[in-house]
Write a protein that holds these residues in place. Structure first.
Motif, PDB file in Angstrom:
ATOM      1  N   UNK A   1       0.834  -1.205   0.000  1.00 28.56           N
ATOM      2  CA  UNK A   1       0.000   0.000   0.000  1.00 28.56           C
ATOM      3  C   UNK A   1       0.866   1.252   0.000  1.00 28.56           C
ATOM      4  N   UNK A   2       1.908   1.275   0.851  1.00 31.35           N
ATOM      5  CA  UNK A   2       2.797   2.434   0.915  1.00 31.35           C
ATOM      6  C   UNK A   2       3.549   2.615  -0.390  1.00 31.35           C
ATOM      7  N   UNK A   3       4.050   1.499  -0.942  1.00 37.46           N
ATOM      8  CA  UNK A   3       4.811   1.579  -2.184  1.00 37.46           C
ATOM      9  C   UNK A   3       3.966   2.160  -3.319  1.00 37.46           C
ATOM     10  N   UNK A   4       2.745   1.682  -3.439  1.00 34.96           N
ATOM     11  CA  UNK A   4       1.884   2.166  -4.508  1.00 34.96           C
ATOM     12  C   UNK A   4       1.450   3.613  -4.268  1.00 34.96           C
ATOM     13  N   UNK A   5       1.204   3.960  -2.998  1.00 34.71           N
ATOM     14  CA  UNK A   5       0.809   5.335  -2.679  1.00 34.71           C
ATOM     15  C   UNK A   5       1.923   6.319  -3.026  1.00 34.71           C
TER      16      UNK A   5
END
Length: 249
Positions: A231-235
């Motif tokens: 989630x963090x990587x994509x955000x």
């Protein structure tokens, strides 16, 4: 209508080894071929099952687009193990795509029906341009489009919700990642039904392939579960996400 085609895969040739353009029909110029190679995936892009495959749609330069199917080919010659990956793409102009109401799923279904997106019998043969009708075959929402029968079928109400949510997210985000195992074709079918015809050519997508942040597909599907790290990587890349595990709760 006549569509040029290209084939990309792994080969051990005199001067070049590895993933490269294996062939192209006569109407494909160097610029188009280079663009196609940037979008085509390489080793490890598919699942481990022999019959795994992927479908993608993406822009090329000079008002051209490509619908492509990625499949397993011969065993990988390089010693990395596993099967090689072969991508067969059809090049379509904007005016030709308009005959399909700018719907790449309608285009893909018609090409499938005519056998134009199957694994070539001989990837060393020079591809030739293919012929498609000037309108799509009658099409209903596919119940299951992928060969892997282990993929869960979402309930119809969930498929419709995911398609609507994806269409909404695309209005405010450049890219959307749909996370969790599913059959993507019904979702894509409904997504393009929801989009205005003039918007459809701009919505590149990839399904059945390992997720990629290098190839800038606007809609991607991944079997991976959405955890906090992902989630963090994509955000960080401004990619909106849809978590299918939450849809099914």
């Amino acid at each position: 209508m006549i569509l040029d085609q290209l084939i990309y895969g792994s080969a051990n040739r005199n001067r070049m080894k590895g993933y490269q353009l294996l062939g192209q029909s006569d109407g494909v110029d160097t610029r188009t071929a280079k663009q196609f190679c940037r979008w085509a995936p390489s080793h490890g892009a598919l699942g481990t099952e022999v019959d795994s495959w992927g479908l993608s749609f993406f822009p090329l330069e000079n008002d051209l687009h490509c619908i492509a199917r990625t499949m397993h080919g011969a065993p990988e010659y390089s010693g990395r193990g596993g099967m090689s990956v072969v991508t067969r793409g059809l090049v379509i102009s904007s005016s030709q795509l308009s005959k399909f109401d700018n719907d790449p799923i309608a285009l893909a279904r018609t090409a499938f029906a005519l056998g134009h997106l199957i694994l070539p019998a001989n990837t060393n043969q020079t591809p030739v341009a293919v012929s498609l009708p000037t309108k799509s075959f009658p099409m209903e929402m596919p119940i299951s489009g992928f060969a892997n029968e282990s993929e869960p079928l979402l309930p119809e109400h969930a498929v419709r919700w995911v398609a609507r949510e994806t269409a909404s997210l695309l209005k405010i985000h450049e890219r959307v990642m749909i996370c969790g195992a599913c059959d993507p074709l019904p979702i894509l079918y409904l997504l393009f039904e929801l989009l205005d015809s003039d918007v459809r050519p701009s919505i590149s997508f990839a399904c059945g392939l390992q997720r990629s942040t290098r190839r800038l597909f606007r809609v991607q599907f991944t079997d991976e579960k959405l955890d906090h790290a992902m989630q963090r990587q994509l955000a960080q890349q401004s990619i909106a996400t849809i978590d299918l595990s939450r849809v099914l709760v």
